[in-house]
Design a protein around this motif. Structure first.
Motif, PDB file in Angstrom:
ATOM      1  N   ASN A  80       2.224 -14.782   3.601  1.00 18.22           N
ATOM      2  CA  ASN A  80       2.699 -13.775   3.962  1.00 18.22           C
ATOM      3  C   ASN A  80       3.282 -13.926   4.999  1.00 18.22           C
ATOM      4  O   ASN A  80       4.839 -13.354   5.931  1.00 18.22           O
ATOM      5  N   TYR A  84       6.916 -15.892   4.321  1.00 19.05           N
ATOM      6  CA  TYR A  84       7.639 -14.764   3.146  1.00 19.05           C
ATOM      7  C   TYR A  84       7.802 -13.622   4.016  1.00 19.05           C
ATOM      8  O   TYR A  84       9.533 -13.420   4.022  1.00 19.05           O
ATOM      9  N   LYS A 111      -2.694  -7.186  -3.352  1.00 19.53           N
ATOM     10  CA  LYS A 111      -1.410  -6.942  -2.468  1.00 19.53           C
ATOM     11  C   LYS A 111      -1.478  -5.857  -1.354  1.00 19.53           C
ATOM     12  O   LYS A 111      -1.141  -5.791  -0.660  1.00 19.53           O
ATOM     13  N   LYS A 115      -0.773  -5.773   2.314  1.00 19.93           N
ATOM     14  CA  LYS A 115       0.555  -4.410   2.757  1.00 19.93           C
ATOM     15  C   LYS A 115      -0.382  -3.514   4.198  1.00 19.93           C
ATOM     16  O   LYS A 115       1.014  -2.662   4.389  1.00 19.93           O
ATOM     17  N   THR A 120       3.896  -4.704   4.203  1.00 24.50           N
ATOM     18  CA  THR A 120       5.466  -5.442   4.099  1.00 24.50           C
ATOM     19  C   THR A 120       6.053  -5.294   2.498  1.00 24.50           C
ATOM     20  O   THR A 120       4.896  -4.682   1.776  1.00 24.50           O
ATOM     21  N   LEU A 122       6.631  -6.026  -0.744  1.00 20.23           N
ATOM     22  CA  LEU A 122       6.347  -7.610  -1.516  1.00 20.23           C
ATOM     23  C   LEU A 122       7.130  -7.287  -2.613  1.00 20.23           C
ATOM     24  O   LEU A 122       6.592  -8.006  -3.850  1.00 20.23           O
ATOM     25  N   TRP A 125       7.126 -10.801  -3.787  1.00 15.96           N
ATOM     26  CA  TRP A 125       5.939 -11.891  -4.320  1.00 15.96           C
ATOM     27  C   TRP A 125       6.025 -11.786  -5.876  1.00 15.96           C
ATOM     28  O   TRP A 125       6.305  -9.878  -6.425  1.00 15.96           O
TER      29      TRP A 125
END
Length: 219
Positions: A80, A84, A111, A115, A120, A122, A125
């Protein structure tokens, strides 16, 4: 030459030079200015019911986390932070992970941990609930030397291009000329040293191809 002409030339110069600088930046890794090698051109498409998630026409970071999500937090945070957040705003870029269908609660917890802090986005994802046989069959379609662990998970993630091809390195300097099929998400060093470079290269490759296509259409 009047002031307006000078300004026009400056603007035109910026419009020409900036895309070139962007390309040079994204192609500045180990695979300088070259396409990322294709290691397998027959990766299996996802068979996902009730979800509009496909590998075709996407640049995908693909992983197999099976039934071990409680052990994947460190890997998820590495990916991440390093991959990401850096690239998710590029069109058609996505993360896809196949997970055991009984682990939905662990997916939610993972998740939430991703965050934390800056919160973030997502949206790219994707966690695909699957059974062990499907995970095993799809993993086998990559045709890599890796094997799944007993819980049908792997620490390795893979770059899949828009045409369902596995991309990597066919002459990895650190592996005595062996192919580099995937990246160990446990290793921040490998992500920093190799994966970031390779993602830059494949994104630059598609951006350049799009520019060439658009230029031909305008002629």
């Amino acid at each position: 030459m009047n002031k307006n002409d000078v300004q026009k030339k400056i603007v035109l110069g910026i419009l020409f030079i900036f895309p070139l600088l962007v390309y040079l930046f994204f192609a500045s890794g180990v695979n300088n200015f070259a396409k990322l090698p294709v290691l397998n051109n027959q990766v299996k498409e996802l068979d996902v019911k009730n979800q509009n998630i496909r590998l075709k026409d996407h640049i995908t970071i693909l992983g197999y986390w099976g039934g071990s999500l409680e052990n994947k937090k460190a890997e998820a945070l590495n990916l991440n932070e390093k991959i990401y957040k850096r690239f998710y705003q590029f069109e058609d870029f996505q993360f896809v992970f196949l997970v055991d269908s009984s682990r939905s609660g662990q997916v939610d917890k993972l998740k939430k941990s991703l965050k934390q802090g800056v919160g973030t986005d997502l949206s790219r994802w994707n966690f695909i609930p699957s059974n062990s046989e499907y995970i095993k069959a799809h993993f086998s379609s990559l045709k890599t030397p890796f094997i799944l662990e007993s819980d049908y998970s792997s620490p390795y993630v893979f770059i899949i291009d828009k045409d369902l091809r596995l991309r990597g390195r066919d002459n990895d300097n650190d592996k005595d000329s062996e192919n580099l099929y995937g990246f160990d998400a446990r290793s921040v060093a490998q992500i920093n040293k190799k994966m970031i470079d390779d993602v830059k290269v494949i994104l630059a490759e598609y951006r350049l191809a799009l520019k060439i296509y658009n230029a031909k259409r305008e002629k």
